[in-house]
Scaffold this motif. Structure first.
Motif, PDB file in Angstrom:
ATOM      1  N   ARG A  63       0.833  -1.206   0.000  1.00  0.00           N
ATOM      2  CA  ARG A  63       0.000   0.000   0.000  1.00  0.00           C
ATOM      3  C   ARG A  63       0.863   1.250   0.000  1.00  0.00           C
ATOM      4  N   GLU A  64       0.279   2.359  -0.444  1.00  0.00           N
ATOM      5  CA  GLU A  64       0.975   3.631  -0.404  1.00  0.00           C
ATOM      6  C   GLU A  64       1.035   4.128   1.037  1.00  0.00           C
ATOM      7  N   PHE A  65       2.063   4.904   1.352  1.00  0.00           N
ATOM      8  CA  PHE A  65       2.184   5.458   2.697  1.00  0.00           C
ATOM      9  C   PHE A  65       2.736   6.869   2.610  1.00  0.00           C
ATOM     10  N   ASP A  66       2.678   7.563   3.712  1.00  0.00           N
ATOM     11  CA  ASP A  66       3.114   8.955   3.771  1.00  0.00           C
ATOM     12  C   ASP A  66       4.642   8.990   3.779  1.00  0.00           C
ATOM     13  N   THR A  67       5.245   9.216   2.624  1.00  0.00           N
ATOM     14  CA  THR A  67       6.703   9.180   2.526  1.00  0.00           C
ATOM     15  C   THR A  67       7.362  10.358   3.236  1.00  0.00           C
ATOM     16  N   MET A  68       6.689  11.498   3.291  1.00  0.00           N
ATOM     17  CA  MET A  68       7.255  12.642   4.005  1.00  0.00           C
ATOM     18  C   MET A  68       7.374  12.325   5.494  1.00  0.00           C
ATOM     19  N   ALA A  69       6.310  11.751   6.067  1.00  0.00           N
ATOM     20  CA  ALA A  69       6.345  11.362   7.477  1.00  0.00           C
ATOM     21  C   ALA A  69       7.398  10.284   7.705  1.00  0.00           C
ATOM     22  N   TYR A  70       7.549   9.380   6.728  1.00  0.00           N
ATOM     23  CA  TYR A  70       8.539   8.311   6.883  1.00  0.00           C
ATOM     24  C   TYR A  70       9.962   8.863   6.897  1.00  0.00           C
ATOM     25  N   ALA A  71      10.255   9.830   6.026  1.00  0.00           N
ATOM     26  CA  ALA A  71      11.602  10.404   5.998  1.00  0.00           C
ATOM     27  C   ALA A  71      11.946  11.022   7.350  1.00  0.00           C
ATOM     28  N   TYR A  72      10.986  11.723   7.959  1.00  0.00           N
ATOM     29  CA  TYR A  72      11.196  12.312   9.286  1.00  0.00           C
ATOM     30  C   TYR A  72      11.383  11.215  10.329  1.00  0.00           C
ATOM     31  N   LEU A  73      10.527  10.190  10.266  1.00  0.00           N
ATOM     32  CA  LEU A  73      10.593   9.108  11.242  1.00  0.00           C
ATOM     33  C   LEU A  73      11.896   8.319  11.107  1.00  0.00           C
ATOM     34  N   LEU A  74      12.387   8.155   9.886  1.00  0.00           N
ATOM     35  CA  LEU A  74      13.663   7.471   9.679  1.00  0.00           C
ATOM     36  C   LEU A  74      14.791   8.238  10.358  1.00  0.00           C
ATOM     37  N   GLY A  75      14.764   9.570  10.253  1.00  0.00           N
ATOM     38  CA  GLY A  75      15.759  10.375  10.950  1.00  0.00           C
ATOM     39  C   GLY A  75      15.677  10.208  12.451  1.00  0.00           C
ATOM     40  N   LEU A  76      14.458  10.210  12.989  1.00  0.00           N
ATOM     41  CA  LEU A  76      14.289  10.005  14.433  1.00  0.00           C
ATOM     42  C   LEU A  76      14.807   8.634  14.853  1.00  0.00           C
ATOM     43  N   TYR A  77      14.494   7.618  14.068  1.00  0.00           N
ATOM     44  CA  TYR A  77      14.914   6.250  14.418  1.00  0.00           C
ATOM     45  C   TYR A  77      16.432   6.106  14.373  1.00  0.00           C
ATOM     46  N   LEU A  78      17.061   6.585  13.304  1.00  0.00           N
ATOM     47  CA  LEU A  78      18.512   6.450  13.200  1.00  0.00           C
ATOM     48  C   LEU A  78      19.220   7.283  14.266  1.00  0.00           C
ATOM     49  N   SER A  93      10.409   2.411  19.632  1.00  0.00           N
ATOM     50  CA  SER A  93      10.501   3.381  20.721  1.00  0.00           C
ATOM     51  C   SER A  93      11.348   4.577  20.309  1.00  0.00           C
ATOM     52  N   LEU A  94      10.868   5.758  20.632  1.00  0.00           N
ATOM     53  CA  LEU A  94      11.622   6.991  20.463  1.00  0.00           C
ATOM     54  C   LEU A  94      11.607   7.724  21.793  1.00  0.00           C
ATOM     55  N   TYR A  95      12.766   8.187  22.226  1.00  0.00           N
ATOM     56  CA  TYR A  95      12.862   8.895  23.499  1.00  0.00           C
ATOM     57  C   TYR A  95      12.967  10.395  23.244  1.00  0.00           C
ATOM     58  N   CYS A  96      12.080  11.154  23.879  1.00  0.00           N
ATOM     59  CA  CYS A  96      12.012  12.601  23.680  1.00  0.00           C
ATOM     60  C   CYS A  96      12.118  13.311  25.025  1.00  0.00           C
ATOM     61  N   ASN A  97      12.752  14.479  25.013  1.00  0.00           N
ATOM     62  CA  ASN A  97      12.784  15.322  26.204  1.00  0.00           C
ATOM     63  C   ASN A  97      11.354  15.633  26.628  1.00  0.00           C
ATOM     64  N   ALA A  98      11.059  15.435  27.901  1.00  0.00           N
ATOM     65  CA  ALA A  98       9.690  15.611  28.380  1.00  0.00           C
ATOM     66  C   ALA A  98       9.169  17.026  28.202  1.00  0.00           C
ATOM     67  N   ILE A 104       7.345  15.548  20.750  1.00  0.00           N
ATOM     68  CA  ILE A 104       6.593  14.352  21.133  1.00  0.00           C
ATOM     69  C   ILE A 104       5.377  14.180  20.224  1.00  0.00           C
ATOM     70  N   ALA A 105       4.659  15.283  20.001  1.00  0.00           N
ATOM     71  CA  ALA A 105       3.483  15.233  19.128  1.00  0.00           C
ATOM     72  C   ALA A 105       3.873  14.887  17.697  1.00  0.00           C
ATOM     73  N   ALA A 106       4.993  15.442  17.217  1.00  0.00           N
ATOM     74  CA  ALA A 106       5.441  15.177  15.844  1.00  0.00           C
ATOM     75  C   ALA A 106       5.841  13.717  15.671  1.00  0.00           C
ATOM     76  N   ALA A 107       6.483  13.140  16.690  1.00  0.00           N
ATOM     77  CA  ALA A 107       6.878  11.739  16.627  1.00  0.00           C
ATOM     78  C   ALA A 107       5.652  10.827  16.573  1.00  0.00           C
ATOM     79  N   GLU A 108       4.668  11.102  17.415  1.00  0.00           N
ATOM     80  CA  GLU A 108       3.431  10.317  17.407  1.00  0.00           C
ATOM     81  C   GLU A 108       2.734  10.416  16.055  1.00  0.00           C
ATOM     82  N   ASP A 109       2.650  11.641  15.539  1.00  0.00           N
ATOM     83  CA  ASP A 109       1.964  11.864  14.272  1.00  0.00           C
ATOM     84  C   ASP A 109       2.650  11.113  13.137  1.00  0.00           C
ATOM     85  N   ALA A 110       3.973  11.128  13.114  1.00  0.00           N
ATOM     86  CA  ALA A 110       4.707  10.427  12.058  1.00  0.00           C
ATOM     87  C   ALA A 110       4.468   8.924  12.134  1.00  0.00           C
ATOM     88  N   MET A 111       4.459   8.362  13.339  1.00  0.00           N
ATOM     89  CA  MET A 111       4.197   6.933  13.491  1.00  0.00           C
ATOM     90  C   MET A 111       2.833   6.572  12.932  1.00  0.00           C
TER      91      MET A 111
END
Length: 259
Positions: A63-78, A93-98, A104-111
């Motif tokens: 299926r197609e997916f949001d590639t823009m969100a994936y590029a951001y999420l790949l950066g967070l993961y790496l 899991s992604l660890y963010c400063n509280a 935090i919201a951007a990470a959730e949205d990208a997932m």
């Protein structure tokens, strides 16, 4: 009204057979989520249905997916993410400063944009928030997953990942900076007409022990026309600095500080 009456259970079964998730059924009928899950299990048994976990993995289903969100999420993961993949326990899991609620919201949205059917949650730890998304298919989306630390094994993008980065390079850079990078303000002083004045200037740093991840970052900066330098400390070139005024302006336009 009795939440566990036969009529409520019958309504729940009708909704579940329509494909509505347990969480939404529980909210709609004001029934505990665990009860809804048990009712669903009993209904499957009564109909002789074998449970198949939902799968909306883009790599498995095509299926197609949001590639823009994936590029951001790949950066967070790496940068600062990891995947747990073992029997009955699969999550990203992604660890963010509280204090960085925007991140935090951007990470959730990208997932959610990449893997919509997977549940996403937050777990508060000392000084940070762990953002989790539960599905074994994150290993499909991040084939760089493996045993040990990232800097102790090769990190090489697959062709389909590189194709995503070619379209959304700034989102990848933003993800890396938002995970293992920062935007800081440096200052210096100069004598001007006999008076010492203070001048401030901004700089971006990205830090990684992985040679491969740093190379992915700097190669992407090169394609974007961003000048960078190694900021070597104690003979170790783990830090990449962007300090030239024009390059910082580009980073400010497309990345910006964590918030």
């Amino acid at each position: 009204m009795d939440q566990h009456s036969p009529s409520i259970r019958a309504q729940a079964v009708v909704l579940m057979r329509q494909g509505i998730p347990n969480r939404l059924v529980a909210e709609r009928l004001s029934v505990p989520r665990g009860t809804i899950g048990w009712w669903r299990s009993e209904d499957r048994k009564a109909r002789g249905e074998v449970y198949q976990p939902p799968n909306d993995c883009p790599r498995c289903t095509g299926r197609e997916f949001d590639t823009m969100a994936y590029a951001y999420l790949l950066g967070l993961y790496l940068g600062d993410g990891h995947i747990i993949s073992k029997y009955k326990q699969h999550h990203l899991s992604l660890y963010c400063n509280a204090t960085q609620i925007g991140l935090i919201a951007a990470a959730e949205d990208a997932m959610r944009r990449v893997m919509a059917a997977s549940s996403v949650g937050q777990h508060r730890k000392t000084g940070c928030i762990e953002v989790k998304s539960y599905t074994k298919h994150w290993t499909c989306m991040f084939p760089q997953h493996g045993p040990g630390k990232k800097h102790e094994r090769p990190i090489v993008l697959e062709p389909w990942q590189q194709a995503v980065l070619d379209v959304h390079p700034w989102e990848f850079v933003r993800g890396l900076i938002h995970s293992d990078g920062c935007r800081i303000t440096n200052w210096t002083t100069r004598m001007v007409r006999g008076e010492r004045k203070r001048y401030e200037y901004h700089r971006y740093f990205f830090t990684s022990k992985s040679d491969d991840i740093r190379t992915l970052y700097t190669d992407t900066l090169d394609r974007l026309g961003v000048e960078w330098t190694h900021c070597t400390r104690d003979g170790v070139p783990f830090n990449i600095s962007v300090a030239k005024k024009a390059s910082v302006a580009l980073m400010d336009l497309h990345v910006g500080p964590k918030y």
